[in-house]
Design an enzyme around this catalytic site. Structure first.
Site, mmCIF file in Angstrom:
data_model
loop_
_atom_site.group_PDB
_atom_site.id
_atom_site.type_symbol
_atom_site.label_atom_id
_atom_site.label_comp_id
_atom_site.label_asym_id
_atom_site.label_seq_id
_atom_site.Cartn_x
_atom_site.Cartn_y
_atom_site.Cartn_z
ATOM 1 N N LYS A 25 -1.682 -10.637 10.819
ATOM 2 C CA LYS A 25 -1.499 -10.628 12.291
ATOM 3 C C LYS A 25 -2.332 -11.671 12.861
ATOM 4 C CE LYS A 25 -0.190 -5.748 13.015
ATOM 5 N NZ LYS A 25 0.897 -5.764 14.025
ATOM 6 N N LYS A 65 0.894 -1.240 -0.080
ATOM 7 C CA LYS A 65 -0.029 0.095 0.038
ATOM 8 C C LYS A 65 0.849 1.200 0.025
ATOM 9 C CE LYS A 65 -0.315 1.136 4.739
ATOM 10 N NZ LYS A 65 -0.964 1.713 5.954
ATOM 11 N N LYS A 95 -2.865 8.395 16.265
ATOM 12 C CA LYS A 95 -1.329 8.353 16.664
ATOM 13 C C LYS A 95 -1.292 9.180 17.895
ATOM 14 C CE LYS A 95 0.838 7.482 12.403
ATOM 15 N NZ LYS A 95 1.459 6.110 12.832
ATOM 16 N N HIS A 128 -6.587 -1.459 6.789
ATOM 17 C CA HIS A 128 -6.549 -2.365 8.014
ATOM 18 C C HIS A 128 -7.724 -2.468 8.615
ATOM 19 C CE1 HIS A 128 -2.323 -1.924 7.224
ATOM 20 N NE2 HIS A 128 -2.041 -0.780 7.948
#
Ligand SMILES: *[C@@H]1O[C@H](CO)[C@@H](O)[C@H](O)[C@H]1NC(C)=O
Ligand SMILES: *[C@@H]1O[C@H](CO)[C@@H](O)[C@H](O)[C@H]1NC(C)=O
Ligand SMILES: *[C@@H]1O[C@H](CO)[C@@H](O)[C@H](O)[C@H]1NC(C)=O
Length: 808
Positions: free
Chosen positions: A227, A193, A379, A286
């Site tokens: 994951k 990506k 973040k 994601h």
């Protein structure tokens, strides 16, 4: 020994051109030796060629070479591999760089099979990786001529493009022109990506690739899908089809939270980040991928990739595009400064790119109608973690207190299923299911991890859950490289699902282009500023900012104060809400003062309590507050230089004044440092300040904000101090506060404080509870013991701002 030689020599074959004559001879000798030794069985193994374009870059260094080593360990019994690291630099430079990466950044410690054979395999692996310069079309032609020499034996060819997306189309063209395996082997091209910035740019990219690569040849990697927590969602659902299937719908599920919180900020990668922002960076990809795994219909035939993909795409197509009412955005404080610095922007330039966002997805199908899937990422938050929380409706109404154990439906806990998808250090089990829900079935290889059962997860003890972790603990890239090798396209992003996902997010991206994000402090200081609520289709912040100031409508500063404390108005709530209301109140009073007297005079205290107010004013009111007509006075000051960390003025300056356009002459620090030293009586600094205060109309400050110590002191008026008995001085020196080792201070006295037009006492935090409870008896008036009770305005109004932590 011969075994290694066999492999090494076979793999070096494409590089023969680079050998000198003597090397060539050696290779021939070794080849014949090894062929004898290895026998025909190994020589006939199908070959696999792996080419990592961008093979000396960061991603390759960090994950790819290790991931391919893990693949090599897993598969080298059945296949003969060649690995090529390619980049644009010349071989003289590239050879060394690649060798260094293989030496430094690939190890058995990071291998999935760190067994006794590992080191030997690693030596073997290092010897079969070679460097190629790949820059021009003819470089590709040369490469592919070399690796394609034994076409019949070629099982497959994998290109991993670890390069910026603008290079994809050119490389795809070069691959299509002369790099397809000619003998029937597969071709797979892995792309990293970002896959576009919105619907139309993603479509452009897809259009540029489609003449050269077929859909089944393209593997768009989303490392989140590798994951372990994410990989476990579908198996969990499949194993529990019978019990959970009937629970997995809007009748039973209230909402689903899909979350990715990061602690780090964007520093160092602003050039990339500012082009994308949090929605494009993690939510469109994601989190939306995870959403599909939770919400899609399970394929009836679980081995059918076609059915899986159909179901995934159908879900995305049934998901309503997100609009501005269904989302909130925010940006951490300091982002703009970092952006200006890294991108060389001017002080006047701004960026509105969000670093935090939350948005709710709704699916138009009978299973999920009206269930919000809340996606949230940011973040510079308080912790690094990723999870999916499926929260069930709580429909039990309990009549008696009997059987309040955790398995009882009437236990207070939420019924939920949690998947930890970002689980640093595997701190949490991977899957948790509340004990009020049916006990889940899991694959036999999953186990109960050895985690402290008293650990708390979302305020609940781990022992209230069934919990499991799958056995594999490999990194996401290793898992996906292996999936790609096996042709398991399910773990990759297809072009139809990609477009459907962009279709969901593009309207929101468009509508926030010019929207100012809420600013948050970052880390723990963010408090609950970002907390939001979902009501019907709307998603909004819980703590609202004040509205723009209306000069015509300042008569009542509070519209609905019902609470009182000591017969005076009480403003209470969570800390952030109290601060917001205080700031709004100051804003209103400032407007009123300026209208009536032309200026607003406020005195502010030191200490930690008012710091959040200062930050709030600096960030959230910087454009609205009437800074030019505001005068800043100090309530008290420690006898230290202004550059000392304990200086109250320094704190006010560093948290507020330096960010806002207050005229220099409107700033009135207390003169604690004069000719004779710090707070020297001979300098008569107190008189100087008292005479400065005559600037204030009628000598009455418009607003004095006071903090309160847990001993009840206000300003620097401490219990049992003689200052209490002197009611003449306006400003005094005191030696009251020994807590911070700086005993001497200058302070306003009650004579000044009680003349003010408005006084607010701001009290935050649990440490103040004891004192607040003393004060809650109105009869307690004892200034000598509790100085705060000495605040009794002659004419003005007094308010209490007390947060829940201090009040309850
Ligand atoms: C590669 O290894 C070197 C040496 O151990 C280390 O300093 C560096 O951080 C590693 N790089 C990555 C991306 O892991
Ligand atoms: C399930 O799908 C696989 C792969 O497409 C196929 O080979 C198999 O026949 C299917 N099984 C059933 C029962 O349809
Ligand atoms: C404060 O300023 C003085 C000179 O004005 C300087 O000597 C001293 O080092 C400074 N202290 C700090 C902590 O910056």
């Amino acid at each position: 020994m011969f075994h290694y030689l066999c492999l090494a020599v076979t793999m070096k074959a494409p590089n023969l051109r680079m050998c000198t004559t003597s090397c060539f001879l050696l290779v021939i000798i070794l080849s014949s030796l090894s062929l004898q030794a290895c026998g025909s069985q190994k020589a006939n193994r199908p070959t696999v060629n792996v080419i990592i374009v961008g093979g000396t870059g960061d991603l390759a260094k960090k994950y790819l070479w290790q991931g391919f080593f893990n693949l090599y360990q897993e598969q080298n019994d059945g296949f003969t591999f060649s690995f090529i690291g390619a980049a644009r630099m010349a071989a003289t430079e590239g050879d060394g760089q690649l060798a260094k990466i293989l030496q430094d950044n690939v190890s058995c410690a990071k291998s999935v099979r760190p067994d006794e054979n590992c080191e030997a395999k690693l030596t073997e692996y290092r010897s079969i990786v070679t460097y190629r310069k790949l820059k021009t079309a003819s470089d590709y032609a040369d490469l592919c001529r070399d690796i394609g020499q034994d076409a019949a034996k070629e099982h497959g060819r994998l290109f991993y493009l670890s390069v910026p997306p603008f290079a994809y189309a050119g490389i795809a063209e070069s691959i299509a022109r002369g790099c397809r395996p000619s003998g029937g082997g597969w071709l797979r091209v892995v792309l990293e990506k970002p896959f576009g910035r919105d619907y139309s740019s993603a479509q452009d990219l897809a259009k540029k690739l489609s003449p050269y690569l077929r859909e089944e040849e393209i593997y768009r990697i989303d490392h989140y899908l590798g994951k372990i927590g994410v990989e476990s969602i579908l198996p969990f659902r499949l194993f529990n089809q019978d019990t959970h299937k009937k629970l997995w719908d809007g009748e039973h599920i209230e909402r689903v939270e899909i979350v990715m919180k990061e602690k780090i900020d964007s520093k160092g990668r602003l050039e990339f980040y500012d082009e994308y922002g949090v929605i494009r960076d993690v939510m469109q990809n994601h989190l939306t991928e995870i959403f599909t795994l939770v919400a899609m219909e399970l394929p009836r035939n679980i081995t059918s990739r076609a059915e899986f993909l159909d179901n995934k795409i159908r879900l995305l197509e049934q998901t309503r595009p997100v609009n501005a009412e269904q989302a909130v955005i925010a940006q951490y404080n300091g982002y703009v400064d970092q952006w200006r610095e890294e991108l060389g922007k001017d002080q006047s330039e701004e960026t509105l790119v969000p670093t935090f966002a939350a948005g709710s997805l709704f699916v138009k199908n009978p299973r999920w109608s009206d269930v919000p899937f809340v996606l949230m990422a940011g973040k510079k938050l308080d912790e690094r973690v990723g999870y999916v929380r499926v929260i069930f409706r709580d429909d039990a109404i309990c009549v008696t207190n009997a059987g309040s154990g955790s398995q009882n439906k009437c236990a207070k806990n939420r019924q939920q299923v949690i998947f930890f998808t970002g689980n640093p250090g595997l701190k949490y089990p991977t899957i948790l299911v509340s004990k009020q829900l049916p006990k889940p079935q899991v694959p036999p290889s999953w186990s109960i991890p050895d985690t402290d059962p008293n650990m708390e997860i979302f305020n609940e003890k781990l022992s209230n859950f069934y919990y499991f972790s799958p056995p594999k603990d490999q990194d996401a890239y290793t898992s996906l490289i292996s999936a790609c090798f096996k042709g398991d396209q399910q773990k990759f992003v297809g072009s139809r699902d990609l477009m459907a996902s962009w279709n969901i997010w593009t309207p929101l991206l468009k509508s926030i282009e010019n929207q100012k994000p809420r600013i948050y402090e970052g880390g723990d200081d963010t408090g609950s500023w970002l907390d939001f609520k979902v009501k019907g289709q709307t998603l909004s912040y819980i703590h609202q900012l004040g509205n723009a100031f209306d000069y015509q409508n300042v008569g009542s500063t509070f519209t609905s104060i019902s609470d009182q404390f000591r017969s005076q108005p009480l403003i209470t709530g969570e800390k952030e809400s109290v601060i917001t209301q205080l700031a709004q109140h100051l804003f209103n009073i400032a407007g009123q003062a300026i209208r009536e007297r032309g200026s607003f005079h406020i005195a502010l205290p030191g200490g930690s309590t008012p710091k959040s107010l200062f930050t709030h004013l600096a960030i959230r009111m910087s454009n609205r507050f009437p800074w030019h007509d505001t005068h800043f006075w100090m309530v008290d000051e420690r006898c230290v230089p202004f550059n000392h960390t304990a200086s109250n003025f320094k704190q006010l300056h560093d948290s507020l004044l330096k960010y806002v356009p207050v005229p220099y002459l409107n700033i009135h620090p207390m003169p604690v440092k004069l000719a004779s030293g710090l707070c020297a009586a001979a300098d008569r600094g107190t008189n100087t300040y008292a005479s400065d205060l005559t600037l204030v109309p009628e000598g009455r400050l418009d607003y004095i904000l006071l903090g309160m110590g847990s001993d009840g002191h206000v300003a620097s008026i401490f219990p049992n101090h003689k200052i209490m008995t002197d009611t003449t001085a306006e400003v005094a020196l005191t030696d009251g506060g020994p807590q911070d080792g700086i005993p001497h201070r200058m302070t306003l006295t009650f004579a000044t404080i009680n003349k003010a037009r408005h006084v607010g006492v701001l009290i935050l935090g649990r440490a103040k509870r004891g004192m607040v409870s003393v004060l809650s008896s109105e009869g307690v008036v004892n200034p000598l013991r509790y100085p705060v009770t000495g605040v009794r305005l002659e004419q003005g109004e007094q308010y209490w701002y007390i947060d829940h932590d201090a009040l309850l």
